[in-house]
Design a protein around this motif. Structure first.
Motif, PDB file in Angstrom:
ATOM      1  N   ILE A   1       6.239  10.921  20.193  1.00 27.60           N
ATOM      2  CA  ILE A   1       5.742  10.301  21.417  1.00 27.60           C
ATOM      3  C   ILE A   1       4.671   9.290  21.043  1.00 27.60           C
ATOM      4  N   VAL A   2       4.978   8.020  21.239  1.00 26.04           N
ATOM      5  CA  VAL A   2       4.083   6.955  20.791  1.00 26.04           C
ATOM      6  C   VAL A   2       3.185   6.528  21.947  1.00 26.04           C
ATOM      7  N   ASN A   3       3.573   5.480  22.655  1.00 26.22           N
ATOM      8  CA  ASN A   3       2.814   5.045  23.814  1.00 26.22           C
ATOM      9  C   ASN A   3       3.322   5.765  25.060  1.00 26.22           C
ATOM     10  N   PHE A   4       2.677   5.516  26.169  1.00 22.28           N
ATOM     11  CA  PHE A   4       3.037   6.198  27.412  1.00 22.28           C
ATOM     12  C   PHE A   4       4.506   5.954  27.745  1.00 22.28           C
ATOM     13  N   GLY A   5       5.255   7.055  27.906  1.00 19.53           N
ATOM     14  CA  GLY A   5       6.661   6.938  28.278  1.00 19.53           C
ATOM     15  C   GLY A   5       7.554   6.412  27.179  1.00 19.53           C
ATOM     16  N   GLN A   6       7.055   6.366  25.965  1.00 11.65           N
ATOM     17  CA  GLN A   6       7.813   5.794  24.848  1.00 11.65           C
ATOM     18  C   GLN A   6       8.103   6.872  23.814  1.00 11.65           C
ATOM     19  N   LEU A   7       9.354   7.285  23.721  1.00 10.33           N
ATOM     20  CA  LEU A   7       9.779   8.313  22.774  1.00 10.33           C
ATOM     21  C   LEU A   7      10.577   7.672  21.651  1.00 10.33           C
ATOM     22  N   THR A   8      10.158   7.910  20.414  1.00  8.10           N
ATOM     23  CA  THR A   8      10.920   7.442  19.260  1.00  8.10           C
ATOM     24  C   THR A   8      12.016   8.459  18.989  1.00  8.10           C
ATOM     25  N   SER A   9      13.214   8.172  19.449  1.00 11.30           N
ATOM     26  CA  SER A   9      14.273   9.183  19.472  1.00 11.30           C
ATOM     27  C   SER A   9      14.595   9.733  18.089  1.00 11.30           C
ATOM     28  N   HIS A  10      14.584   8.876  17.052  1.00 12.68           N
ATOM     29  CA  HIS A  10      14.954   9.381  15.737  1.00 12.68           C
ATOM     30  C   HIS A  10      13.845  10.204  15.073  1.00 12.68           C
ATOM     31  N   ARG A  11      12.729  10.415  15.783  1.00 13.37           N
ATOM     32  CA  ARG A  11      11.705  11.363  15.332  1.00 13.37           C
ATOM     33  C   ARG A  11      11.700  12.620  16.212  1.00 13.37           C
ATOM     34  N   CYS A  12      12.457  12.596  17.300  1.00 12.74           N
ATOM     35  CA  CYS A  12      12.493  13.708  18.249  1.00 12.74           C
ATOM     36  C   CYS A  12      13.403  14.813  17.712  1.00 12.74           C
ATOM     37  N   ILE A  13      12.896  16.039  17.645  1.00 11.77           N
ATOM     38  CA  ILE A  13      13.671  17.152  17.093  1.00 11.77           C
ATOM     39  C   ILE A  13      14.935  17.393  17.897  1.00 11.77           C
ATOM     40  N   SER A  14      14.831  17.342  19.219  1.00 17.45           N
ATOM     41  CA  SER A  14      16.015  17.552  20.048  1.00 17.45           C
ATOM     42  C   SER A  14      17.100  16.531  19.720  1.00 17.45           C
ATOM     43  N   TYR A  15      16.689  15.283  19.565  1.00 19.09           N
ATOM     44  CA  TYR A  15      17.649  14.219  19.229  1.00 19.09           C
ATOM     45  C   TYR A  15      18.234  14.440  17.833  1.00 19.09           C
ATOM     46  N   LEU A  16      17.388  14.788  16.897  1.00 14.21           N
ATOM     47  CA  LEU A  16      17.853  14.978  15.526  1.00 14.21           C
ATOM     48  C   LEU A  16      18.875  16.105  15.413  1.00 14.21           C
ATOM     49  N   THR A  17      18.636  17.217  16.108  1.00 11.39           N
ATOM     50  CA  THR A  17      19.561  18.346  15.992  1.00 11.39           C
ATOM     51  C   THR A  17      20.936  18.014  16.559  1.00 11.39           C
ATOM     52  N   GLN A  18      20.990  17.051  17.465  1.00  8.34           N
ATOM     53  CA  GLN A  18      22.263  16.693  18.089  1.00  8.34           C
ATOM     54  C   GLN A  18      22.936  15.488  17.440  1.00  8.34           C
ATOM     55  N   SER A  19      22.176  14.705  16.686  1.00 10.62           N
ATOM     56  CA  SER A  19      22.675  13.434  16.167  1.00 10.62           C
ATOM     57  C   SER A  19      23.700  13.599  15.055  1.00 10.62           C
ATOM     58  N   LYS A  20      24.646  12.670  15.017  1.00  7.54           N
ATOM     59  CA  LYS A  20      25.609  12.615  13.928  1.00  7.54           C
ATOM     60  C   LYS A  20      25.063  11.829  12.745  1.00  7.54           C
TER      61      LYS A  20
ATOM     62  N   LYS B   1       8.120  11.008  38.767  1.00  4.82           N
ATOM     63  CA  LYS B   1       7.338  10.037  38.015  1.00  4.82           C
ATOM     64  C   LYS B   1       7.709  10.146  36.535  1.00  4.82           C
ATOM     65  N   ILE B   2       7.349   9.136  35.745  1.00  2.00           N
ATOM     66  CA  ILE B   2       7.582   9.150  34.304  1.00  2.00           C
ATOM     67  C   ILE B   2       6.399   9.816  33.610  1.00  2.00           C
ATOM     68  N   GLY B   3       6.672  10.828  32.773  1.00  2.00           N
ATOM     69  CA  GLY B   3       5.626  11.475  32.004  1.00  2.00           C
ATOM     70  C   GLY B   3       5.357  10.754  30.697  1.00  2.00           C
ATOM     71  N   ARG B   4       4.242  11.084  30.061  1.00  2.00           N
ATOM     72  CA  ARG B   4       3.907  10.454  28.780  1.00  2.00           C
ATOM     73  C   ARG B   4       5.028  10.651  27.762  1.00  2.00           C
ATOM     74  N   SER B   5       5.682  11.818  27.808  1.00  2.00           N
ATOM     75  CA  SER B   5       6.729  12.131  26.830  1.00  2.00           C
ATOM     76  C   SER B   5       8.032  11.388  27.099  1.00  2.00           C
ATOM     77  N   SER B   6       8.094  10.641  28.197  1.00  2.00           N
ATOM     78  CA  SER B   6       9.275   9.926  28.704  1.00  2.00           C
ATOM     79  C   SER B   6      10.149  10.830  29.562  1.00  2.00           C
ATOM     80  N   LEU B   7       9.859  12.145  29.610  1.00  2.00           N
ATOM     81  CA  LEU B   7      10.561  13.021  30.536  1.00  2.00           C
ATOM     82  C   LEU B   7      10.107  12.720  31.962  1.00  2.00           C
ATOM     83  N   LEU B   8      11.010  12.872  32.912  1.00  2.00           N
ATOM     84  CA  LEU B   8      10.650  12.671  34.309  1.00  2.00           C
ATOM     85  C   LEU B   8      10.014  13.952  34.857  1.00  2.00           C
ATOM     86  N   ILE B   9       9.056  13.784  35.773  1.00  2.00           N
ATOM     87  CA  ILE B   9       8.280  14.913  36.287  1.00  2.00           C
ATOM     88  C   ILE B   9       8.435  14.998  37.803  1.00  2.00           C
ATOM     89  N   HIS B  10       8.906  16.153  38.255  1.00  2.00           N
ATOM     90  CA  HIS B  10       9.073  16.441  39.675  1.00  2.00           C
ATOM     91  C   HIS B  10       7.830  17.186  40.156  1.00  2.00           C
TER      92      HIS B  10
END
Length: 323
Positions: free
Chosen positions: A211-230, A147-156
């Motif tokens: 994490i804004v709305n359910f399943g909606q991640l603002t990637s350019h505010r996500c630390i994981s995304y920022l550390t990897q982004s060019k 299923k889709i989690g609130r954070s947009s990560l998938l949950i098993h």
């Protein structure tokens, strides 16, 4: 025993934790879903997810006559103690990234499964792990395993959010449940995890409120995304100079660490740790490119390279000086 049961039994015999199946029909509905979510969050679009980018969601571009997709779940154990306190001279790496790079291990499992399909069914196959041409989250959702989690990560149901994804495209036709194509982004509300509807711990704990709305991640505010982004300067200077890395030089564990659905122990899936999650700033800053590769090259954190590691460290130190 059906073909699917036989394939599942073989997958289990070679150590695959869970295996799902879905049709290889193009999934344009998920493309629309991603497009809407990114537009709503005013996210920088690195990829055109519009319906005109059919290659991103059409398996037949990569295996002629593709009929079925087999999706592999590759779980990992993580320690979810309280957030480690850092000294001024320390930074942290995501605990999901301190073991051997999962790409090679997933492809190794896929290669055994491919050989089985080719030998027993004369099937054409093509395997991918994370860096494939299709959207792996879209594929996994269609299997019904998650299923889709609130954070947009998938949950098993067993592994929570603690897993990676691999998949195999094949021309082998299998008798799968009929699932109508989803064309409307709103249709995906049926995939939302019911527990996440009232929880919200991930959204409350996110240091940058990504994490804004359910399943909606603002990637350019996500630390994981920022550390990897060019696109570092664009995000910090043009969007919000107050964004934090929270001490992370690579990745981020916060939303996974606080998720109640990650409460089950996964000791059977613990991978040998190649580097420590807490690292010395001085030691990292002194690494040459070769020594960086020797230290981190086999982990899933090493791909961003020595230069980007040091860029992230400098940003962390800048944040600390401003406090």
């Amino acid at each position: 025993m059906t073909q699917i049961k036989k394939i599942q039994a073989y997958a289990q015999s070679i150590g695959i934790a869970d295996l799902g199946f879905c049709t290889a029909e193009p999934n344009i509905g998920y493309a629309n879903f991603i497009q809407q979510r990114k537009t709503e969050s005013k996210c920088y679009l690195d990829t055109d997810f519009s319906t005109t980018s059919s290659k991103v969601y059409d398996p037949s571009h990569y295996v002629q006559g593709a009929k079925t997709i087999l999706v592999i779940i590759y779980p990992y154990a993580m320690e979810f103690s309280r957030q480690d306190n850092l000294t001024h001279d320390q930074v942290r790496i995501s605990k999901a990234s301190i073991s051997r790079d999962y790409h090679a291990q997933i492809l190794e499992q896929c290669s055994h499964l491919e050989a089985y399909l080719q030998t027993n069914y004369n099937a054409k196959t093509k395997a991918y792990a994370d860096m494939g041409p299709l959207n792996d989250k879209s594929i996994l959702l269609q299997t019904g395993l998650v299923k889709i989690g609130r954070s947009s990560l998938l949950i098993h149901p067993k592994f929570g959010t603690r897993f990676y994804i691999g998949y195999i495209l094949t021309d082998l036709p299998l008798e799968l449940p009929m699932v109508p194509p989803l064309q409307s982004p709103l249709d995906y509300s049926s995939f939302f995890h019911p527990y996440c509807q009232t929880c919200g711990r991930c959204a409350k704990s996110c240091p940058n409120q990504a994490i804004v709305n359910f399943g909606q991640l603002t990637s350019h505010r996500c630390i994981s995304y920022l550390t990897q982004s060019k696109h570092w300067d664009t995000f910090l200077d043009e969007i919000d100079p107050t964004l934090t890395l929270d001490g992370y030089v690579y990745g981020c564990d916060t939303c996974q660490r606080v998720c109640p659905l990650n409460g089950i122990s996964l000791e059977d899936y613990r991978r040998p740790m190649l580097v420590e999650p807490i690292q010395s700033v001085d030691e990292l800053m002194q690494l040459s490119n070769r020594s960086f590769k020797n230290k981190f090259g086999q982990t899933s954190a090493g791909w961003i390279g020595n230069k980007r590691f040091k860029r992230n460290i400098q940003q962390i130190l800048k944040e600390r000086e401003g406090k």
